[in-house]
Design a protein around this motif. Structure first.
Motif, PDB file in Angstrom:
ATOM      1  N   THR A  70      25.124 -23.052  41.917  1.00  0.00           N
ATOM      2  CA  THR A  70      24.564 -21.739  42.242  1.00  0.00           C
ATOM      3  C   THR A  70      25.210 -21.087  43.451  1.00  0.00           C
ATOM      4  O   THR A  70      24.811 -19.988  43.840  1.00  0.00           O
ATOM      5  CB  THR A  70      23.053 -21.860  42.490  1.00  0.00           C
ATOM      6  N   LYS A  85      28.117 -20.411  34.905  1.00  0.00           N
ATOM      7  CA  LYS A  85      27.277 -20.285  33.725  1.00  0.00           C
ATOM      8  C   LYS A  85      27.945 -20.896  32.504  1.00  0.00           C
ATOM      9  O   LYS A  85      29.173 -20.963  32.411  1.00  0.00           O
ATOM     10  CB  LYS A  85      26.951 -18.817  33.452  1.00  0.00           C
ATOM     11  N   ASP A 117      18.741 -16.211  37.141  1.00  0.00           N
ATOM     12  CA  ASP A 117      19.940 -15.946  37.922  1.00  0.00           C
ATOM     13  C   ASP A 117      19.587 -14.940  39.014  1.00  0.00           C
ATOM     14  O   ASP A 117      18.433 -14.549  39.161  1.00  0.00           O
ATOM     15  CB  ASP A 117      21.094 -15.480  37.037  1.00  0.00           C
TER      16      ASP A 117
END
Length: 523
Positions: free
Chosen positions: A200, A219, A376
Motif C-alpha cells: 500500500t 493492484k 483503496d
C-alpha cells in the motif's frame, strides 16, 4: 507518518559505519543506472571445494588499495531447497525456493546462493598481499563481469575465504523484521506492506525523493472465464505468508496463494536500490490477469515506456495508444520520485500474449466488479501501469513466471534513457567466474607412473607448502572426484602401489597435495 519515516531513514543512514559515506551521498541523484546497485549472484555449484562447509565460516572480502590489504564487504548466503507442496495429491508441485522455512543445515550446497553488490567488489588483489588473519589456506577469487556490449566497465573482484574467526562487514543495506504486515526499508526507498498481497505504499527517501507515498497500492486483477473479476484484496484473504529472510544485502519475502490460485507463489528480493519481484502464476483458466501499480496524484508526473518514449502526462485524463502496447519497460517520473520497471515473461503455451496495462482516468473507480467494500485510497485510476496477461489456459502445477525488475528513480530524473538502460542490464546480466586458489596456488602436474616388477611406482616434483600427498585411484579418469578411491598418503614425492602391476592398464592415478590443516589442495 511521513515525519516518522524521515526519522527512520535518518537513523538508518546514521547507522552506517565510517567509510560508508559515499553510499549516503549516492542517494541524492539518479545518474544513468549502473551496475553498482545490482547484485552479483554466485551459485554454490560454482564453489565445489567449499561444499559442505559451514556458511557461518565463509566470509567475503575485497582488495583495498589504500591500505594494501583485504577488507570485508557486505554479503549473504541464502540456502535453497526443492520444496514439495500438496504432496500425494493431484495438486502436488515442487518449486525451488529460498529456505524461508529454516529447513536446511547451514552448510554450503550446490543450489545455495551467495549475493553481494557489484559496487562492493574491487580491483584484483596482487598475489603478494597477505590473506586476512584467521583465513584458511584456500579461497575463491570471484570475478564479476558487466556483459553489456560496448560498455567499458572494469571487471570487479571479490575473495571468499573460510575461517571461524574471520572479520565481517558491519554494513547492512536492508531493514525488515520479517513480518507480513511491516515495511521493508533501505536508505533509498521503502515498501509498505499492509498484508501478504497488500503493498500500500512506495516511498523514495530524501534527498532523492520527497519521502511521501507515491502509490495508491500495487493492484492485481484476475478475470475468470464468464465471471466477475477479483482483486488483490480477495487474493490476500486466501493466501499464506511462507516466511522471510533478512541479511546484510537483501530481504526475501514469500507468499503462497491468491484466492482460487492456491498454488500461485510470489516473492520479493529487496536490495538497497533495486527490487526484484516474481509471480509464479498457477491458476485455472482466466480471460486475463493483471498486476500493476496505481499511482497517486502528484506534480510533474510523466510515464515513459519503450513504445511511448515521448511520454504521457499522468493527469487523470485518458491517453489513447498506451494500453496494449508491447511489454518491455516503463519509467514513472514525478517531482516526488518514481520507479523504473523492466517486465519479462517467458513464452508459454499457457497464455496467448502479454501486453502493457495502462489506465489514467480520474473518473474511473478502480474497484473490482462486485466488491463495494474495496478499500483503496482515491477511488480512481491515476497512471495505473503494469502487466496484462491474456487468455490464460490454466494450470495448478505448471507456472507462468512473471518477472519485474524495479529501480527507484529520484525526483524529476526519470527519462526514456533510464528505461532503456535498465532493460539493457536485464538482457545482459552480470556474469561471474569463480577460481579456486590455495596460498601457493599449486597442484601436482608432474606425475610419472612406471612398473617396477609387480609394483607400480609413482613420483612427482614436490610442492612448496604441501604437508604431504594423498593418492587416489579410479578405472575412469573422468570420474567425479568423490568417486575416486584412496590408496593412501605419503609425506614424500613418491608412492609405491604394491602388487598393482598386473592390473596397471585398468588403474588411473591422481596425486593431491595436503594442506597444513589436513585438507586436500588442488586436484
Amino acid at each position: 507518518m511521513v515525519r516518522f519515516l524521515l526519522v527512520a531513514w535518518s537513523l538508518l543512514a546514521a547507522a552506517l559505519p565510517a567509510g560508508a559515506g559515499d553510499r549516503r551521498k549516492g542517494v541524492s541523484s539518479t545518474p544513468p543506472p549502473s551496475r553498482d546497485d545490482e547484485p552479483v549472484l554466485v551459485s554454490g555449484s560454482e564453489l565445489p571445494e567449499f561444499a559442505g562447509r559451514l556458511l557461518a565460516d565463509l566470509k567475503l572480502y575485497r582488495y583495498d588499495e589504500a591500505s594494501a590489504s583485504y577488507r570485508p564487504i557486505p554479503f549473504q548466503f541464502d540456502e535453497k531447497l526443492d520444496w514439495t507442496f500438496n504432496p500425494g495429491t493431484e495438486l502436488e508441485f515442487t518449486e525451488k525456493i529460498y529456505d524461508v522455512f529454516g529447513a536446511e543445515d547451514g552448510r554450503l550446497d550446490a543450489d545455495d546462493e551467495l549475493a553481494f553488490m557489484f559496487r562492493d567488489a574491487g580491483r584484483r588483489a596482487p598475489s603478494a598481499i597477505p590473506w586476512p588473519e584467521g583465513a584458511g589456506p584456500v579461497r575463491y577469487e570471484l570475478v564479476a563481469v558487466d556483459t553489456r556490449p560496448g560498455v567499458q566497465n572494469p571487471e570487479r573482484y571479490a575473495y571468499l575465504f573460510e575461517g571461524a574467526g574471520l572479520a565481517e562487514s558491519p554494513i547492512r543495506y536492508v531493514s525488515w523484521d520479517r513480518l507480513p504486515t511491516t515495511s521493508i526499508l533501505t536508505e533509498v526507498f521503502e515498501l509498505e506492506f499492509a498484508d501478504r498481497w497488500l503493498l500500500t505504499g512506495l516511498r523514495i527517501a530524501p534527498p532523492c525523493g520527497s519521502g511521501g507515498d507515491l502509490i495508491d497500492r500495487a493492484k492485481g486483477r484476475a478475470v475468470p472465464i464468464g465471471d466477475l473479476e477479483v482483486g488483490e484484496d480477495s487474493w490476500n484473504l486466501n493466501s499464506v505468508f511462507l516466511g522471510g529472510i533478512t541479511g546484510p544485502v537483501r530481504a526475501i519475502r514469500y507468499v503462497r496463494g491468491a484466492k482460487s490460485g492456491v498454488n500461485t507463489i510470489h516473492y520479493d528480493l529487496v536490495y538497497r536500490n533495486f527490487w526484484y519481484r516474481r509471480v509464479n502464476l498457477r491458476v485455472h483458466p482466466l480471460e486475463e490477469f493483471r498486476f500493476y501499480f496505481d499511482w497517486l496524484p502528484g506534480s510533474h508526473t510523466v510515464l515513459y515506456t519503450g513504445a511511448v518514449s515521448a511520454g504521457v502526462p499522468v493527469d487523470g485524463v485518458p491517453d489513447p495508444g498506451v494500453a496494449g502496447t508491447s511489454l518491455d519497460w516503463s519509467v514513472m517520473n514525478s517531482a516526488e520520485g518514481g520507479i523504473g520497471v523492466v517486465y519479462r515473461l517467458a513464452p508459454s503455451p499457457l497464455y496467448s500474449r502479454a501486453e502493457f496495462h495502462y489506465r489514467d482516468d480520474e473518473a474511473f473507480d478502480d474497484a473490482p466488479a462486485g466488491n463495494p467494500d474495496y478499500d483503496d485510497e482515491d477511488d480512481a485510476s491515476w497512471g495505473a501501469h503494469g502487466v496484462r496477461v491474456l487468455d490464460v489456459e490454466g494450470s495448478n502445477v505448471t507456472p507462468i513466471p512473471i518477472e519485474m525488475r524495479l529501480y527507484p528513480v529520484c525526483g524529476d530524473e526519470g527519462t526514456p534513457s533510464f528505461g532503456e538502460a535498465i532493460a539493457e542490464m536485464a538482457d545482459h546480466p552480470i556474469d561471474v567466474r569463480a577460481g579456486f586458489e590455495t596460498i601457493d596456488g599449486s597442484a601436482v602436474r608432474s606425475l610419472r607412473v612406471r612398473r617396477d616388477g609387480s609394483d607400480v611406482v609413482l613420483d612427482w616434483q614436490p610442492l612448496d607448502g604441501a604437508s604431504g600427498y594423498r593418492i587416489h585411484v579410479s578405472p575412469d579418469p573422468a570420474a567425479p572426484h568423490a568417486d575416486w578411491g584412496t590408496l593412501g598418503e605419503t609425506p614424500d614425492a613418491r608412492f609405491v602401489d604394491v602388487g598393482a602391476a598386473a592390473d596397471a592398464e585398468g588403474r588411473c592415478y591422481h596425486v593431491v597435495p595436503l594442506l597444513p590443516d589436513g585438507r586436500e589442495g588442488l586436484w
